[in-house]
Scaffold this active site. Structure first.
Site, PDB file in Angstrom:
ATOM      1  N   GLU A  79       0.836  -1.209   0.000  1.00 29.28           N
ATOM      2  CA  GLU A  79       0.000   0.000   0.000  1.00 29.28           C
ATOM      3  C   GLU A  79       0.867   1.255   0.000  1.00 29.28           C
ATOM      4  O   GLU A  79       1.782   1.363   0.802  1.00 29.28           O
ATOM      5  CB  GLU A  79      -0.851   0.048   1.268  1.00 29.28           C
ATOM      6  CG  GLU A  79      -1.602  -1.223   1.574  1.00 29.28           C
ATOM      7  CD  GLU A  79      -2.300  -1.128   2.926  1.00 29.28           C
ATOM      8  OE1 GLU A  79      -2.458  -0.021   3.459  1.00 29.28           O
ATOM      9  OE2 GLU A  79      -2.681  -2.187   3.443  1.00 29.28           O
ATOM     10  N   ARG A 104      11.301   0.996   8.820  1.00 33.51           N
ATOM     11  CA  ARG A 104      11.149   0.169  10.047  1.00 33.51           C
ATOM     12  C   ARG A 104      10.302  -1.064   9.734  1.00 33.51           C
ATOM     13  O   ARG A 104       9.599  -1.091   8.718  1.00 33.51           O
ATOM     14  CB  ARG A 104      10.458   0.987  11.155  1.00 33.51           C
ATOM     15  CG  ARG A 104       9.048   1.425  10.774  1.00 33.51           C
ATOM     16  CD  ARG A 104       8.300   2.064  11.934  1.00 33.51           C
ATOM     17  NE  ARG A 104       6.987   2.574  11.510  1.00 33.51           N
ATOM     18  CZ  ARG A 104       5.871   1.872  11.536  1.00 33.51           C
ATOM     19  NH1 ARG A 104       5.875   0.617  11.953  1.00 33.51           N
ATOM     20  NH2 ARG A 104       4.728   2.410  11.126  1.00 33.51           N
TER      21      ARG A 104
HETATM   22  C1  LIG Z   1       3.581   4.574   6.352  1.00 29.31           C
HETATM   23  C2  LIG Z   1       2.684   3.459   6.832  1.00 29.31           C
HETATM   24  C3  LIG Z   1       3.037   2.736   7.952  1.00 29.31           C
HETATM   25  C4  LIG Z   1       2.221   1.705   8.416  1.00 29.31           C
HETATM   26  N1  LIG Z   1       2.604   0.995   9.522  1.00 29.31           N
HETATM   27  C5  LIG Z   1       1.815   0.000   9.984  1.00 29.31           C
HETATM   28  C6  LIG Z   1       2.202  -0.764  11.140  1.00 29.31           C
HETATM   29  O1  LIG Z   1       3.270  -0.579  11.726  1.00 29.31           O
HETATM   30  N2  LIG Z   1       1.344  -1.720  11.575  1.00 29.31           N
HETATM   31  C7  LIG Z   1       0.161  -1.991  10.941  1.00 29.31           C
HETATM   32  O2  LIG Z   1      -0.557  -2.868  11.382  1.00 29.31           O
HETATM   33  N3  LIG Z   1      -0.220  -1.295   9.833  1.00 29.31           N
HETATM   34  C8  LIG Z   1       0.586  -0.315   9.340  1.00 29.31           C
HETATM   35  N4  LIG Z   1       0.220   0.381   8.222  1.00 29.31           N
HETATM   36  C9  LIG Z   1      -0.898  -0.114   7.417  1.00 29.31           C
HETATM   37  C10 LIG Z   1      -2.239   0.420   7.819  1.00 29.31           C
HETATM   38  O3  LIG Z   1      -2.748  -0.365   8.862  1.00 29.31           O
HETATM   39  C11 LIG Z   1      -3.098   0.281   6.549  1.00 29.31           C
HETATM   40  O4  LIG Z   1      -2.604   1.181   5.590  1.00 29.31           O
HETATM   41  C12 LIG Z   1      -4.534   0.515   6.845  1.00 29.31           C
HETATM   42  O5  LIG Z   1      -5.033  -0.593   7.541  1.00 29.31           O
HETATM   43  C13 LIG Z   1      -5.343   0.737   5.574  1.00 29.31           C
HETATM   44  O6  LIG Z   1      -5.625  -0.441   4.929  1.00 29.31           O
HETATM   45  P1  LIG Z   1      -6.595  -0.502   3.663  1.00 29.31           P
HETATM   46  O7  LIG Z   1      -5.864   0.090   2.484  1.00 29.31           O
HETATM   47  O8  LIG Z   1      -6.845  -1.977   3.431  1.00 29.31           O
HETATM   48  O9  LIG Z   1      -7.823   0.263   3.986  1.00 29.31           O
HETATM   49  C14 LIG Z   1       1.012   1.399   7.731  1.00 29.31           C
HETATM   50  C15 LIG Z   1       0.658   2.145   6.599  1.00 29.31           C
HETATM   51  C16 LIG Z   1       1.468   3.171   6.139  1.00 29.31           C
HETATM   52  C17 LIG Z   1       1.065   3.948   4.927  1.00 29.31           C
HETATM   53 MG   LIG Z   2      -5.610   1.429   1.081  1.00 30.22          MG
END
Ligand SMILES: Cc1cc2nc3c(=O)[nH]c(=O)nc-3n(C[C@H](O)[C@H](O)[C@H](O)COP(=O)(O)O)c2cc1C
Ligand SMILES: [Mg+2]
Ligand SMILES: Nc1ncnc2c1ncn2[C@@H]1O[C@H](COP(=O)(O)OP(=O)(O)O)[C@@H](O)[C@H]1O
Length: 155
Positions: A79, A104
């Site tokens: 993503e 990270r």
């Molecule tokens: C820069 C960034 C860092 C993220 N870090 C984590 C993380 O450490 N742990 C986690 O569970 N999700 C992390 N996410 C993911 C988010 O949980 C995820 O983008 C969100 O659930 C949206 O999901 P969707 O596109 O299916 O709606 C991160 C997303 C981004 C963009």
């Molecule tokens: Mg998304």
């Protein structure tokens, strides 16, 4: 970090709709086919780089590769949050990215607020790193000026 810089192009598909609604941070999700085309040994975690939608401008981005432990996803996702405000959604469009650096590993958090604040720190870190010459130079890569239809993974 192995495999970097990594070039990838693919269609933007629907995810769980959490990015914008729950986090206030939309992420453009790649299709399962594109996710499977990534090297199987690329580390899951949070990365940064450059992104462009269709043949639009190239913007800074942060990227998450993995299973989103906070949400315990069953399928691996890739993503991209583009650090730019778009007027409209761009589902179905071709997203081109180059991943230039690693921030990270993915983590679990005690609260949604803690996840959001970690992502906001990632965005600030990405902005700083991408201004350094070694990362900035990839913004101008020819990859972003190739015909949209051509899917190129890792050149
Ligand atoms: C820069 C960034 C860092 C993220 N870090 C984590 C993380 O450490 N742990 C986690 O569970 N999700 C992390 N996410 C993911 C988010 O949980 C995820 O983008 C969100 O659930 C949206 O999901 P969707 O596109 O299916 O709606 C991160 C997303 C981004 C963009
Ligand atoms: Mg998304
Ligand atoms: N700056 C941005 N970065 C990424 N996606 C964006 C951005 N602005 C708007 N979008 C749109 O929001 C969608 C992602 O929102 P999100 O809530 O993560 O939904 P989904 O779960 O379907 O991925 C993208 O597919 C794109 O169409």
């Amino acid at each position: 970090m192995r495999h970097l810089p990594y070039f990838c192009r693919g269609e933007v598909v629907k995810g769980f709709g959490r990015g914008s609604k729950e986090l206030g941070i939309p992420t453009a999700n790649f299709s399962e086919q594109v996710v499977e085309s990534f090297p199987s040994d690329i580390s899951t975690g949070i990365y940064y780089g450059w992104a462009c939608v269709g043949n639009g401008d190239v913007h800074k981005m942060v990227l998450s590769i993995g299973w989103n432990p906070f949400y315990k996803n069953i399928k691996k996702s890739v993503e991209t949050h583009i650090i730019h405000t778009f007027k409209e959604d761009f589902y179905g469009e071709i997203l081109s990215i180059v991943i230039t650096g690693y921030i990270r590993p993915e983590k679990n958090f005690d609260s949604l607020a803690a996840l959001i604040s970690a992502i906001q720190e990632d965005i600030e870190e990405a902005k700083r790193q991408l201004d350094l010459p070694e990362h900035l130079k990839l913004k101008e890569d020819n990859f972003f000026h190739q015909p949209e239809g051509k899917i190129v993974n890792n050149h």
